[in-house]
Motif scaffolding. Structure first.
Motif, mmCIF file in Angstrom:
data_model
loop_
_atom_site.group_PDB
_atom_site.id
_atom_site.type_symbol
_atom_site.label_atom_id
_atom_site.label_comp_id
_atom_site.label_asym_id
_atom_site.label_seq_id
_atom_site.Cartn_x
_atom_site.Cartn_y
_atom_site.Cartn_z
ATOM 1 N N ALA A 84 4.250 -16.643 -1.815
ATOM 2 C CA ALA A 84 3.638 -15.870 -2.894
ATOM 3 C C ALA A 84 3.284 -14.478 -2.392
ATOM 4 O O ALA A 84 3.262 -14.208 -1.193
ATOM 5 N N LYS A 85 2.983 -13.595 -3.320
ATOM 6 C CA LYS A 85 2.645 -12.221 -2.979
ATOM 7 C C LYS A 85 1.241 -12.128 -2.400
ATOM 8 O O LYS A 85 0.969 -11.291 -1.545
ATOM 9 N N ASN A 86 0.317 -12.973 -2.877
ATOM 10 C CA ASN A 86 -1.060 -13.073 -2.391
ATOM 11 C C ASN A 86 -1.861 -11.783 -2.507
ATOM 12 O O ASN A 86 -2.719 -11.493 -1.681
ATOM 13 N N ARG A 87 -1.554 -10.978 -3.475
ATOM 14 C CA ARG A 87 -2.334 -9.772 -3.768
ATOM 15 C C ARG A 87 -2.056 -9.385 -5.214
ATOM 16 O O ARG A 87 -1.016 -9.743 -5.773
ATOM 17 N N PRO A 88 -2.977 -8.676 -5.833
ATOM 18 C CA PRO A 88 -2.735 -8.288 -7.228
ATOM 19 C C PRO A 88 -1.630 -7.243 -7.324
ATOM 20 O O PRO A 88 -1.413 -6.452 -6.405
ATOM 21 N N THR A 89 -0.927 -7.264 -8.436
ATOM 22 C CA THR A 89 0.116 -6.273 -8.682
ATOM 23 C C THR A 89 -0.534 -4.910 -8.885
ATOM 24 O O THR A 89 -1.461 -4.782 -9.686
ATOM 25 N N PRO A 90 -0.060 -3.881 -8.171
ATOM 26 C CA PRO A 90 -0.677 -2.564 -8.353
ATOM 27 C C PRO A 90 -0.355 -1.985 -9.731
ATOM 28 O O PRO A 90 0.682 -2.281 -10.311
ATOM 29 N N LYS A 91 -1.252 -1.176 -10.234
ATOM 30 C CA LYS A 91 -1.055 -0.559 -11.542
ATOM 31 C C LYS A 91 0.028 0.502 -11.440
ATOM 32 O O LYS A 91 0.226 1.118 -10.398
ATOM 33 N N ARG A 92 0.726 0.723 -12.522
ATOM 34 C CA ARG A 92 1.787 1.720 -12.552
ATOM 35 C C ARG A 92 1.241 3.100 -12.181
ATOM 36 O O ARG A 92 1.865 3.862 -11.459
#
Length: 193
Positions: A24-32
Motif C-alpha cells: 500500500a501507499k501508506n500515506r494520504p494522496t497529496p492535493k493537486r
C-alpha cells in the motif's frame, strides 16, 4: 471543513494506530494544488549563471553516459543513429566478418610511403594498390550489404530495412575494427542469428 485541526500528537497517534500495509501507499494522496506548486518553476531563470552551470553539468553527464554506452554497447544511452534491433544486427554482422575495406587505411600508409619513391615500378605498384584496393573494397562491401539485407529481411521483415542502413553498414565496414564506435561486442566469426 468546520472541525478543529488536529495537533501533531493526535496525527502521530492516528498514524501509529494504523499499521503499514504491505504493497500500500501508506500515506494520504497529496492535493493537486500541492503537486502543482511543487512542480512550478519560472519560465526564465532569474540566476542565469547558475542555470547555465546546471545546464552544462547536465549536458556533460549526458555526454558521459553516451560515451560509456558507445564503449559498452548499452542500448539505452546510444545516439539515435545507433539505436534499434536492426542497427545492432548490422553492427554485429559487420564486426563478425573480415572485410577488405577495413584494411584500406594501413595499405594507404604503405602506398603513401611508396609514392615518395620516384621509380616507374613503384608508381605502378601505387596505382595498382590504390585503385585495386578501392575497387575490391567497394565490391566486397556491396556484396556484404546484400547478404545483410537478406538476413535482415528474413529476421525482421521487409519494413525493418530502412533507408540509410546500407550506408551505415558500409561506413562501419570501412573503419578499422579498433576504431569502430559503438565498440564491437562480438568476436570474429560470431555472426548474429
Amino acid at each position: 471543513m468546520f472541525g478543529r485541526s488536529k495537533t501533531t500528537n493526535e496525527k502521530l497517534a492516528e498514524q501509529a494506530a494504523l499499521p503499514a500495509r504491505e504493497g500500500a501507499k501508506n500515506r494520504p494522496t497529496p492535493k493537486r494544488r500541492e503537486q502543482e506548486a511543487a512542480r512550478k518553476r519560472p519560465l526564465v531563470e532569474t540566476d542565469r549563471k547558475a542555470a547555465r552551470t546546471a545546464d552544462r553539468a547536465k549536458r556533460r553527464e549526458q555526454v558521459a553516459k553516451q560515451r560509456q554506452a558507445m564503449l559498452t554497447g548499452d542500448e539505452t544511452y546510444l545516439p539515435a543513429r545507433d539505436k534499434g534491433q536492426t542497427k545492432r544486427f548490422i553492427r554485429d554482422y559487420v564486426d563478425a566478418r573480415w572485410g577488405i575495406a577495413e584494411f584500406m587505411l594501413p595499405v594507404m600508409l604503405i602506398v603513401l610511403a611508396l609514392s615518395f619513391v620516384r621509380q616507374p615500378w613503384a608508381m605502378l605498384i601505387v596505382f595498382a594498390l590504390v585503385y585495386g584496393l578501392i575497387l575490391a573494397a567497394v565490391v566486397d562491401t556491396f556484396l556484404m550489404w546484400r547478404r545483410v539485407r537478406k538476413k535482415l529481411t528474413e529476421k525482421f521483415g521487409e519494413a525493418a530495412v530502412q533507408r540509410g542502413d546500407g550506408f551505415y553498414a558500409a561506413m562501419r565496414a570501412f573503419q578499422m575494427r579498433r576504431t569502430r564506435m559503438p565498440r564491437p561486442v562480438v568476436a570474429r566469426g560470431e555472426y548474429p542469428a
